[in-house]
Design a protein around this motif. Structure first.
Motif, PDB file in Angstrom:
ATOM      1  N   ARG A  57       0.815  -1.219   0.000  1.00  0.00           N
ATOM      2  CA  ARG A  57       0.000   0.000   0.000  1.00  0.00           C
ATOM      3  C   ARG A  57       0.845   1.264   0.000  1.00  0.00           C
ATOM      4  N   PHE A  58       1.880   1.288   0.840  1.00  0.00           N
ATOM      5  CA  PHE A  58       2.667   2.517   0.996  1.00  0.00           C
ATOM      6  C   PHE A  58       3.957   2.506   0.177  1.00  0.00           C
ATOM      7  N   ARG A  65       7.710   8.006   5.858  1.00  0.00           N
ATOM      8  CA  ARG A  65       6.459   8.664   6.233  1.00  0.00           C
ATOM      9  C   ARG A  65       6.386   8.753   7.753  1.00  0.00           C
ATOM     10  N   ALA A  67       3.555   9.417   9.440  1.00  0.00           N
ATOM     11  CA  ALA A  67       2.176   9.203   9.881  1.00  0.00           C
ATOM     12  C   ALA A  67       2.073   7.887  10.646  1.00  0.00           C
ATOM     13  N   GLN A  73      -5.923   4.059   9.192  1.00  0.00           N
ATOM     14  CA  GLN A  73      -5.090   3.048   8.538  1.00  0.00           C
ATOM     15  C   GLN A  73      -3.943   3.694   7.747  1.00  0.00           C
ATOM     16  N   ASP A  74      -3.313   4.679   8.370  1.00  0.00           N
ATOM     17  CA  ASP A  74      -2.240   5.427   7.729  1.00  0.00           C
ATOM     18  C   ASP A  74      -0.976   5.239   8.574  1.00  0.00           C
TER      19      ASP A  74
END
Length: 323
Positions: A57-58, A65, A67, A73-74
């Protein structure tokens, strides 16, 4: 003829048995070495597979990141990576000179009657579980720092241009500075024990020759002992660094576990190991769980890179020394 052939046959059988035993021993130790590699690769691949959803996903942005929001869901690994590296760096800055001093005291300065009890105390410190260090840090060190040390640091160092942000913040007692201090206390026994054993391998003739030429004890240490043991000393330092990078419980107690990026050593932060320990039981979604496992893979990679750098440094030192 029969009497002559019997000893020869016995010797032949004995040689064949020795050859089979040697071959079996070789296979056994080879299997032990391969087992280490298989375990290492299996652990890395299992964590990579467990974190595949997060990486899918990332992507590579997961590494930088900042976050970390389970509700949305980050997720990102920057804050835990930063906290892990900073606390380990603080620990090594404190632990290396103290460990060097302890090792030198035990091998060069301390009287013989004092070396045994001090050496035993160091070994006992190395055997204390990390959770004990964490509890001591939380209930003893944190209140002391919050009341007597951090207010002075904030008042006197927090306003210095350029570095004031590093030493400014609320005197909570919890933070990356405290975590680094606890880690330093934990790794000092390991590093000092390695240095002591290494310093004991220096031939006495070398030191006696230096003393005979008029060298002082300081000159003997810097010009004879350290050059002779440089590679092993650096190896011991990186061994302690590996311990500091992966420490969990002691850091979890005193780090503050705040998932935010800050340069202040007085403010709470987070680390990879502390994040996994605190939140693994609360991971209520596949993405959340995958992100925590991905953090484990990141910690594995960070430790692997650090130890690889250590090996390369040791190889370069050996080349310079002509080995």
């Amino acid at each position: 003829m029969n009497a002559t052939s019997l000893p020869a046959t016995a010797d032949t059988r004995r040689d064949a048995a020795d050859l089979r035993a040697d071959r079996a021993f070789r296979w056994l130790v080879s299997a032990a070495g391969v087992l280490v590699l298989v375990s290492l690769i299996s652990a890395a691949l299992s964590m990579l597979w467990g974190g595949r959803q997060a990486f899918s996903r990332f992507g590579l942005e997961f590494f930088w990141r900042d976050a970390w929001n389970p509700v949305l869901q980050d997720f990102g690994a920057l804050v835990p990576i930063y906290g892990t590296l900073v606390t380990a760096l603080i620990a090594m800055v404190i632990a290396v000179p103290i460990s060097f001093g302890i090792a030198m005291f035990l091998t060069e300065i301390a009287p013989k009657w004092l070396r045994t009890p001090v050496g035993a105390a160091i070994e006992l410190l190395a055997g204390i579980p990390s959770i004990i260090y964490g509890m001591w840090g939380l209930f003893v060190l944190v209140p002391f720092l919050a009341e007597h040390v951090y207010p002075w640091v904030d008042d006197n160092l927090g306003g210095i241009p350029g570095i004031g942000a590093v030493f400014s913040g609320p005197p909570l007692g919890l933070g990356m500075g405290t975590a680094g201090l606890v880690l330093a206390i934990m790794v000092i026994p390991f590093i000092s024990s390695v240095m002591r054993e290494v310093f004991l391998t220096v031939p006495g003739q070398l030191k006696e020759s230096a003393y005979a030429l008029g060298s002082t004890k300081t000159e003997v240490v810097w010009d004879v002992v350290l050059p002779y043991t440089r590679s092993a000393v650096i190896g011991g330092i990186f061994l302690g660094l590996g311990r500091a990078l992966g420490e969990t419980m002691a850091v979890t107690f005193v780090l503050g576990n705040a998932h935010r990026l800050t340069v202040s050593l007085l403010e709470p932060g987070n680390s990879i190991a502390a994040t996994i320990a605190n939140e693994f039981a609360e991971a209520d979604s596949p993405m959340y769980l995958s992100s925590l496992i991905a953090l484990g893979f990141v910690l594995f990679m960070v430790t692997f890179v650090v130890l690889t750098i250590a090996r390369l440094m040791l190889r370069q030192l050996k080349k310079r020394e002509g080995n």
